[in-house]
Design an enzyme around this catalytic site. Structure first.
Site, PDB file in Angstrom:
ATOM      1  CG  HIS A 152      38.486  82.092  18.094  1.00  0.00           C
ATOM      2  ND1 HIS A 152      38.170  83.342  17.598  1.00  0.00           N
ATOM      3  CD2 HIS A 152      38.757  82.263  19.419  1.00  0.00           C
ATOM      4  CE1 HIS A 152      38.234  84.228  18.575  1.00  0.00           C
ATOM      5  NE2 HIS A 152      38.583  83.597  19.682  1.00  0.00           N
ATOM      6  CB  CYS A 153      44.361  81.419  18.149  1.00  0.00           C
ATOM      7  SG  CYS A 153      45.778  81.162  19.253  1.00  0.00           S
TER       8      CYS A 153
END
Length: 339
Positions: A152-153
């Site tokens: 998850h950026c």
């Protein structure tokens, strides 16, 4: 008693995603982080093009360099939006399943399939009520199971998965290239700005240009700082893609010191990621769905039906191996590409 309500799927979406344009645009929950990253791109770029580029354009030999900088920033914004405003590969939850802890214990916790001659375990997701395909993981931030989950950026506020990993790579690489390119253009602009005051001394011309153009000096410093992050991130993902390993698998040490089960060779890994068609999204957020509201009697009947189906699954689930044409109970999962 039971009453049916018609709603768009994005109105009753169980995850944490944000939908726009009547469900046609999907974003991750980190929209403020996404907006912050966009500002980090736009503000220095605007200062560069309005303060530094006039110095370069004054000298005719630098026009092409400014045009190349404009192309790089346009591509950067394109890759950014393709990464952030995208379904990363969400696997829909099984509709109509509302299981309490007692019912969940009836579901086999894992199921085996054969991938490239090796037995892989499909874990059961108690949130989405599905068996997760290989390389799929449940993101706690987005609250979705994502196919080929990488990470998850926080910079784009979205998950990175099968459908947007290509654009994330290009966004990361272009960020590093753009930072290097703008840095050297700033250095050239500072030299050209002080050239008239010190035509025969390069260092003196550079110092004079820096004193008269503090905004250009600031942009050069921003480029250096951003390059530390984007350069390191680009190098890390070059290694991961060459070995066909996701960030999630690397952090968990899934393969240890052995080679990835999914690698097809360095060249083929790159060609497949960059040039293969993007899989079709399994999420149709704009479709109409029927929301059922059950009374006390209806709820008990639904629980009995679910219990019977779960017992059937537990009975029919066999050992790994053999032909498994339809390994997933959810028919949507069987549309996913096989690794």
């Amino acid at each position: 008693m039971k009453s049916n309500l018609i709603a768009r799927r994005y109105h009753v979406w169980p995850g944490n995603n944000v939908f726009c344009c009547y469900g046609r645009v999907i974003l991750g929950p980190g929209i403020y982080a996404c907006a912050g990253t966009l500002l980090l791109i736009l503000v220095p770029s605007i200062v560069f093009f309005f303060k530094t580029c006039p110095i370069l354009l004054y000298h005719q030999d630098s026009v092409v360099w400014v045009v190349l900088a404009a192309i790089l920033v346009v591509l950067l914004l394109y890759f950014f939006f393709r990464t952030a405003v995208c379904d990363p590969g969400i696997i829909p939850r099984r509709d109509g399943w509302y299981l309490d802890s007692r019912l969940q214990r009836l579901v086999p916790s894992a199921q085996g399939v054969v991938v490239n001659g090796r037995v892989m375990t499909l874990k059961y997701c108690t949130t989405c009520n599905i068996y997760r395909p290989p390389r799929c993981s449940h993101c706690k931030i987005c609250d979705n199971c994502v196919d080929r989950f990488d990470h998850h950026c926080p910079w784009v506020g979205n998950c990175i998965g099968r459908r947007n990993y290509r654009w994330f790579l290009l966004f990361t690489f272009d960020s590093a290239i753009y930072a290097i390119y703008v840095f050297f253009l700033c250095i050239r602009a500072l030299y050209l700005a002080g050239l008239e005051a010190a035509p025969y001394d390069v260092i003196a011309a550079f110092i004079t240009g820096a004193k008269t153009n503090p905004s250009t000096v600031s942009i050069a410093i921003v480029c250096i700082l951003s390059l530390f992050f984007t350069g390191a991130l680009s190098t890390f993902h070059i290694y991961l893609l060459s070995a066909n390993i996701t960030t999630n698998e690397h952090m968990k040490g899934v393969f240890g010191d052995s080679e990835s089960f999914y690698t097809k060779g360095c060249q083929e890994n790159w060609l497949e990621t960059i040039f293969d068609p993007v899989p079709e999204s399994l999420v149709d957020a704009a479709e109409s769905v029927v929301c059922e509201h059950h009374g006390e009697e209806g709820s008990s009947m639904l629980a009995l039906a679910q219990t019977a189906e779960l017992r059937m699954i537990a009975t029919e689930a066999g050992p790994a191996g053999g032909d498994q044409a339809e390994p997933y109970e959810n028919p949507l999962l069987n549309r996913l590409p096989r690794m």
